[in-house]
Motif scaffolding. Structure first.
Motif, mmCIF file in Angstrom:
data_model
loop_
_atom_site.group_PDB
_atom_site.id
_atom_site.type_symbol
_atom_site.label_atom_id
_atom_site.label_comp_id
_atom_site.label_asym_id
_atom_site.label_seq_id
_atom_site.Cartn_x
_atom_site.Cartn_y
_atom_site.Cartn_z
ATOM 1 N N GLY A 208 -99.209 -31.342 -105.730
ATOM 2 C CA GLY A 208 -99.562 -29.927 -105.689
ATOM 3 C C GLY A 208 -98.783 -29.107 -106.692
ATOM 4 N N HIS A 209 -98.722 -27.816 -106.433
ATOM 5 C CA HIS A 209 -98.058 -26.879 -107.336
ATOM 6 C C HIS A 209 -97.429 -25.775 -106.491
ATOM 7 C CE1 HIS A 209 -97.829 -25.893 -111.668
ATOM 8 N NE2 HIS A 209 -97.524 -24.701 -111.194
ATOM 9 N N GLU A 210 -96.233 -25.353 -106.869
ATOM 10 C CA GLU A 210 -95.544 -24.287 -106.137
ATOM 11 C C GLU A 210 -95.469 -23.026 -106.986
ATOM 12 O OE1 GLU A 210 -92.047 -24.672 -103.125
ATOM 13 O OE2 GLU A 210 -91.195 -24.409 -105.137
ATOM 14 N N VAL A 211 -95.768 -21.911 -106.335
ATOM 15 C CA VAL A 211 -95.729 -20.594 -106.968
ATOM 16 C C VAL A 211 -94.831 -19.703 -106.111
ATOM 17 C CG1 VAL A 211 -97.101 -18.587 -107.641
ATOM 18 C CG2 VAL A 211 -98.037 -20.885 -107.950
ATOM 19 N N VAL A 212 -93.950 -18.948 -106.767
ATOM 20 C CA VAL A 212 -93.043 -18.047 -106.056
ATOM 21 C C VAL A 212 -93.648 -16.648 -106.056
ATOM 22 C CG1 VAL A 212 -90.720 -17.073 -105.964
ATOM 23 C CG2 VAL A 212 -91.066 -19.413 -106.807
ATOM 24 N N VAL A 213 -93.760 -16.066 -104.875
ATOM 25 C CA VAL A 213 -94.255 -14.697 -104.718
ATOM 26 C C VAL A 213 -93.084 -13.861 -104.218
ATOM 27 C CG1 VAL A 213 -95.886 -13.188 -103.523
ATOM 28 C CG2 VAL A 213 -96.587 -15.497 -104.181
ATOM 29 N N THR A 214 -92.709 -12.848 -104.999
ATOM 30 C CA THR A 214 -91.635 -11.939 -104.599
ATOM 31 C C THR A 214 -92.276 -10.623 -104.176
ATOM 32 O OG1 THR A 214 -90.152 -12.991 -106.185
ATOM 33 C CG2 THR A 214 -89.474 -10.847 -105.315
ATOM 34 N N LEU A 215 -92.105 -10.287 -102.916
ATOM 35 C CA LEU A 215 -92.680 -9.066 -102.352
ATOM 36 C C LEU A 215 -91.586 -8.017 -102.216
ATOM 37 C CD1 LEU A 215 -94.725 -10.737 -99.470
ATOM 38 C CD2 LEU A 215 -95.553 -10.093 -101.740
ATOM 39 N N THR A 216 -91.872 -6.798 -102.657
ATOM 40 C CA THR A 216 -90.930 -5.690 -102.519
ATOM 41 C C THR A 216 -91.495 -4.715 -101.502
ATOM 42 O OG1 THR A 216 -90.214 -5.935 -104.805
ATOM 43 C CG2 THR A 216 -89.704 -3.843 -103.722
ATOM 44 N N PHE A 217 -90.707 -4.443 -100.480
ATOM 45 C CA PHE A 217 -91.086 -3.507 -99.427
ATOM 46 C C PHE A 217 -90.249 -2.252 -99.575
ATOM 47 C CE2 PHE A 217 -92.052 -7.724 -97.930
ATOM 48 C CZ PHE A 217 -93.290 -7.580 -97.333
ATOM 49 N N GLY A 218 -90.882 -1.083 -99.425
ATOM 50 C CA GLY A 218 -90.167 0.183 -99.551
ATOM 51 C C GLY A 218 -89.913 0.530 -101.003
ATOM 52 N N SER A 219 -89.062 1.555 -101.192
ATOM 53 C CA SER A 219 -88.736 1.986 -102.555
ATOM 54 C C SER A 219 -87.343 2.611 -102.567
ATOM 55 C CB SER A 219 -89.769 2.994 -103.063
ATOM 56 O OG SER A 219 -89.755 4.148 -102.251
ATOM 57 N N GLY A 220 -86.836 2.792 -103.755
ATOM 58 C CA GLY A 220 -85.525 3.426 -103.907
ATOM 59 C C GLY A 220 -84.418 2.612 -103.269
ATOM 60 N N THR A 221 -83.518 3.299 -102.584
ATOM 61 C CA THR A 221 -82.353 2.625 -101.998
ATOM 62 C C THR A 221 -82.714 1.818 -100.754
ATOM 63 O OG1 THR A 221 -81.816 4.592 -100.708
ATOM 64 C CG2 THR A 221 -80.740 4.362 -102.858
ATOM 65 N N THR A 222 -83.886 2.062 -100.181
ATOM 66 C CA THR A 222 -84.286 1.322 -98.985
ATOM 67 C C THR A 222 -85.145 0.100 -99.305
ATOM 68 O OG1 THR A 222 -86.246 2.689 -98.665
ATOM 69 C CG2 THR A 222 -84.210 3.410 -97.566
ATOM 70 N N ALA A 223 -85.422 -0.137 -100.561
ATOM 71 C CA ALA A 223 -86.284 -1.270 -100.947
ATOM 72 C C ALA A 223 -85.582 -2.595 -100.664
ATOM 73 C CB ALA A 223 -86.644 -1.179 -102.427
ATOM 74 N N HIS A 224 -86.361 -3.561 -100.216
ATOM 75 C CA HIS A 224 -85.841 -4.914 -100.058
ATOM 76 C C HIS A 224 -86.938 -5.903 -100.473
ATOM 77 C CE1 HIS A 224 -87.938 -4.545 -96.191
ATOM 78 N NE2 HIS A 224 -87.999 -5.853 -96.180
ATOM 79 N N THR A 225 -86.510 -7.080 -100.873
ATOM 80 C CA THR A 225 -87.464 -8.072 -101.350
ATOM 81 C C THR A 225 -87.451 -9.307 -100.460
ATOM 82 O OG1 THR A 225 -85.871 -9.077 -102.846
ATOM 83 C CG2 THR A 225 -87.262 -7.334 -103.760
ATOM 84 N N THR A 226 -88.591 -9.969 -100.455
ATOM 85 C CA THR A 226 -88.752 -11.232 -99.755
ATOM 86 C C THR A 226 -89.365 -12.211 -100.751
ATOM 87 O OG1 THR A 226 -89.126 -10.150 -97.646
ATOM 88 C CG2 THR A 226 -89.925 -12.394 -97.852
ATOM 89 N N LYS A 227 -88.799 -13.398 -100.815
ATOM 90 C CA LYS A 227 -89.315 -14.424 -101.703
ATOM 91 C C LYS A 227 -90.066 -15.458 -100.878
ATOM 92 C CE LYS A 227 -86.949 -15.064 -105.706
ATOM 93 N NZ LYS A 227 -86.020 -15.610 -106.633
ATOM 94 N N LEU A 228 -91.312 -15.712 -101.270
ATOM 95 C CA LEU A 228 -92.135 -16.708 -100.588
ATOM 96 C C LEU A 228 -92.487 -17.818 -101.569
ATOM 97 C CD1 LEU A 228 -94.603 -14.349 -98.687
ATOM 98 C CD2 LEU A 228 -92.484 -15.385 -97.846
ATOM 99 N N PHE A 229 -92.506 -19.031 -101.072
ATOM 100 C CA PHE A 229 -92.868 -20.190 -101.883
ATOM 101 C C PHE A 229 -94.222 -20.675 -101.388
ATOM 102 C CE2 PHE A 229 -88.366 -19.681 -102.010
ATOM 103 C CZ PHE A 229 -88.051 -19.918 -103.343
ATOM 104 N N VAL A 230 -95.222 -20.514 -102.243
ATOM 105 C CA VAL A 230 -96.602 -20.829 -101.888
ATOM 106 C C VAL A 230 -96.950 -22.174 -102.507
ATOM 107 C CG1 VAL A 230 -99.001 -20.049 -102.033
ATOM 108 C CG2 VAL A 230 -97.146 -18.369 -101.808
ATOM 109 N N LEU A 231 -97.328 -23.121 -101.665
ATOM 110 C CA LEU A 231 -97.671 -24.466 -102.125
ATOM 111 C C LEU A 231 -99.181 -24.621 -102.137
ATOM 112 C CD1 LEU A 231 -96.483 -27.212 -102.984
ATOM 113 C CD2 LEU A 231 -96.581 -27.885 -100.560
#
Length: 174
Positions: A135-158
């Protein structure tokens, strides 16, 4: 006297009509130009240069980017989220086995399994992470919120070799 001869005897009248017509047309154009000139043009705001988005059919990176972009759009329209579209996208992009496992994960965790969250990200990026087995793996980085409250989540999609999603994890399969 014939009508032809009377027309020949009035060359001044034709010239006067032609001059009046040219003057009327000229005044209309000049009035429009001056009216247009008096309306200020909208101010241009300084913006970043447009960023192109490219893709290629059959490429895992493009496939995942298409899926996440459409899925987030369907889920993220707060005024009118499109649950039917989100469901159809899942049916199209996920293998049936993974869709069943994902539904079980969602029931256990009370969150959207594709996004691994209860809300919708404000931004996302998709990065190729290379081949993994067949297969193949793709990294999806999601950013929630904005400014100082923003946080990211990294997902590995196979993806399987036929470009359908077989797993979404928070850690790499590599």
């Amino acid at each position: 006297m014939t009508t032809h001869s009377s027309r020949r005897n009035r060359p001044g009248r034709r010239a006067a009509v032609a001059t009046a017509l040219a003057l009327a047309v000229g005044l209309g154009v000049s009035t429009q130009v001056s009216a247009q000139a008096s309306v200020p043009a909208p101010a241009r705001t300084a913006t970043a240069a447009p960023q192109p988005v490219t893709g290629a059919q059959g490429q895992p990176l493009t496939r995942v980017a298409d899926f996440y972009g459409a899925y987030i759009d369907a889920k993220g329209d707060y005024a009118d989220p499109d649950a039917t579209l989100a469901k159809a996208l899942r049916a199209h992009y996920l293998t049936p086995d993974f869709a069943t496992r994902l539904a079980a994960w969602e029931n256990t965790n009370g969150a959207d399994g594709v996004l691994r969250a209860q809300n919708v990200p404000t931004r996302w990026t998709v990065t190729d992470n290379g081949a993994v087995g067949m297969g193949h793996e793709v990294v999806v980085t999601l950013t929630f919120g904005s400014g100082t409250t923003a946080h990211t989540t990294k997902l590995f999609v196979l993806l399987e070799r036929y470009n359908r999603v077989v797993d979404i994890q928070t850690t790499s399969s590599r």
